[in-house]
Design a protein around this motif. Structure first.
Motif, PDB file in Angstrom:
ATOM      1  N   ASP A  31       0.845  -1.195   0.000  1.00  0.00           N
ATOM      2  CA  ASP A  31       0.000   0.000   0.000  1.00  0.00           C
ATOM      3  C   ASP A  31       0.885   1.251   0.000  1.00  0.00           C
ATOM      4  O   ASP A  31       1.168   1.842   1.052  1.00  0.00           O
ATOM      5  CB  ASP A  31      -0.895  -0.045   1.257  1.00  0.00           C
ATOM      6  N   THR A  41      11.578  10.188  -0.127  1.00  0.00           N
ATOM      7  CA  THR A  41      12.926   9.590  -0.189  1.00  0.00           C
ATOM      8  C   THR A  41      13.758  10.040  -1.402  1.00  0.00           C
ATOM      9  O   THR A  41      14.975   9.958  -1.352  1.00  0.00           O
ATOM     10  CB  THR A  41      12.849   8.040  -0.265  1.00  0.00           C
ATOM     11  N   CYS A 116      25.481   0.402   6.629  1.00  0.00           N
ATOM     12  CA  CYS A 116      25.689   1.437   5.604  1.00  0.00           C
ATOM     13  C   CYS A 116      27.013   2.183   5.750  1.00  0.00           C
ATOM     14  O   CYS A 116      27.485   2.799   4.802  1.00  0.00           O
ATOM     15  CB  CYS A 116      24.546   2.432   5.619  1.00  0.00           C
ATOM     16  N   ARG A 155       5.710  -1.986   3.792  1.00  0.00           N
ATOM     17  CA  ARG A 155       5.958  -0.740   3.054  1.00  0.00           C
ATOM     18  C   ARG A 155       6.943   0.171   3.783  1.00  0.00           C
ATOM     19  O   ARG A 155       7.513   1.079   3.187  1.00  0.00           O
ATOM     20  CB  ARG A 155       4.651  -0.016   2.793  1.00  0.00           C
ATOM     21  N   THR A 223      15.595   7.092  13.271  1.00  0.00           N
ATOM     22  CA  THR A 223      16.884   6.963  12.577  1.00  0.00           C
ATOM     23  C   THR A 223      17.190   8.224  11.769  1.00  0.00           C
ATOM     24  O   THR A 223      18.327   8.686  11.720  1.00  0.00           O
ATOM     25  CB  THR A 223      16.856   5.730  11.639  1.00  0.00           C
ATOM     26  N   ALA A 257      20.783   7.169   1.198  1.00  0.00           N
ATOM     27  CA  ALA A 257      19.621   6.561   1.854  1.00  0.00           C
ATOM     28  C   ALA A 257      18.342   7.313   1.537  1.00  0.00           C
ATOM     29  O   ALA A 257      17.307   6.703   1.261  1.00  0.00           O
ATOM     30  CB  ALA A 257      19.832   6.509   3.359  1.00  0.00           C
TER      31      ALA A 257
END
Ligand code: UT7
Length: 330
Positions: A31, A41, A116, A155, A223, A257
């Motif tokens: 969704d 993002t 990362c 998601r 984060t 990211a």
């Protein structure tokens, strides 16, 4: 007294799997919307490795390109440092598998697990070994098959990550290469970003699989805030330790990211920094340890990084862990 030995990057390479997974594809799986993913993002698509394509295969492909650029044969490689949080297996290390497929007969190697921030941790360790004179060169690789540990029903995470590999060849040099490296971790925040099960703390069981604990879990909002502050601090400290100012940085290659994180860090670093940032997250999403070396290699290939440039790399990820590194390009 003999002149100090420096560790310089003399070759870069990358590999991206052929399969492209777009935001439109994800709309059919969970969704979400292309609009949400793009605006939150900056990601438009990511690459997904084939079923029979693994972290070691992608790392090998990126390494071949980097070695060619460095004009080094596999037999010349003395050390292989692989940053990954998705190794082919717990052991043997991915570095051993890459050593074998490359035919790097003289090399030792091992994996570095720092999510990362892993590539900058590996670059620091390999750089120190070169600078000490114990080895003359090292292959430093970041490679990830994150699709294997992504919960494709969530998601919260599945829209963010992708697969790929990048590599850099470090070589002893009489001119500066790595000029500074600032690394940090805070294990008190370990639960913000983790794969909870599969290790000895919660060995894989029917129950852990049922609870989907063998996939990546992330507290995204928490984060995010820490990412901006620690990346900013690491960048500023790395620049200062290199004896430079922000104005001296020619190219910034951040961990890819989230565009909003990169923009927030660049804005706080200073006026005009964003114009010097190399971005490819729209095409790859977050590839964890592979993110910076893929971007570095693409920036070199695109002619954005040239001889004499001061390149700032900055990363943040699970651990929590972070790093800032300044490299002067030969
Ligand atoms: O690799 C280094 C470590 N990782 C990171 O650096 C990632 C750091 N975090 C982030 O990049 C961002 O926090 C995310 C991209 C993960 C999330 O963005 P956000 O702006 O912080 O969104 P949010 O978590 O605050 O969620 C906002 C809303 C929520 O709905 P409600 O509670 O406001 O109704 C979420 O449920 O967006 C919802 N949401 C989504 N909606 C559509 C969360 N994921 C999605 C999605 N599609 N994929």
């Amino acid at each position: 007294m003999s002149a100090p030995i420096h560790a310089a990057i003399v070759g870069t390479g990358h590999y991206a799997p052929a399969r492209v997974l777009t935001n439109a594809d994800l709309e059919k799986m969970v969704d979400t919307t292309d609009e949400w993913i793009r605006t939150r993002t900056g990601i438009r698509e990511r690459r997904i490795a084939a079923d029979n394509e693994f972290t070691s295969d992608m790392g090998t492909a990126a390494s071949r390109m980097a070695l060619e650029q460095a004009r080094l044969a596999p037999e010349d490689v003395e050390a292989i440092y692989v940053a990954t949080c998705t190794p082919d297996m717990f052991f043997p290390s991915t570095a051993c598998l890459i050593q074998a497929t490359l035919g790097a007969k003289r090399a030792y190697g091992f994996d570095i697990s720092s999510a990362c921030a892993g590539f900058l941790m590996a670059l620091d360790a390999a750089g120190a070994a070169v600078e000490s004179g114990r080895i003359r060169n090292a292959l430093v690789i970041g490679s990830e098959k994150l699709s294997a540990v992504t919960d494709w029903t969530s998601r919260n995470t599945c829209v963010l990550f992708g697969d790929g590999a990048g590599a850099a060849v470090l070589k002893a040099s009489d001119r500066p290469g790595i000029r500074s490296s600032l690394l940090g971790v805070d294990g008190n925040l370990a639960e913000f970003l983790s794969i909870p099960a599969g290790g000895c703390r919660q060995p894989t069981s029917e129950e852990t699989v049922r609870q989907r604990l063998h996939y990546m879990h992330m507290a995204g909002r928490e984060t995010f805030k820490i990412a901006v502050n620690t990346m900013l601090g690491a960048a500023q400290e790395a620049i200062a330790r290199a004896g430079l100012t922000v104005a001296d940085v020619d190219v910034m290659v951040p961990h890819q990211a989230n565009l909003r994180i990169v923009e927030a860090v660049a804005k706080r670093l200073g006026e005009g920094v964003m114009e010097r940032v190399f971005l490819n997250l729209d095409r790859y999403g977050n590839t964890s340890a592979a993110s910076i070396p893929i971007a570095l290699s693409e920036a070199v290939a695109a002619g954005k990084i040239r001889s004499g440039n001061k390149v700032l790399m900055v990363a943040f990820g699970g651990g929590l862990s972070w790093g800032g590194t300044v490299v002067e390009w030969l």
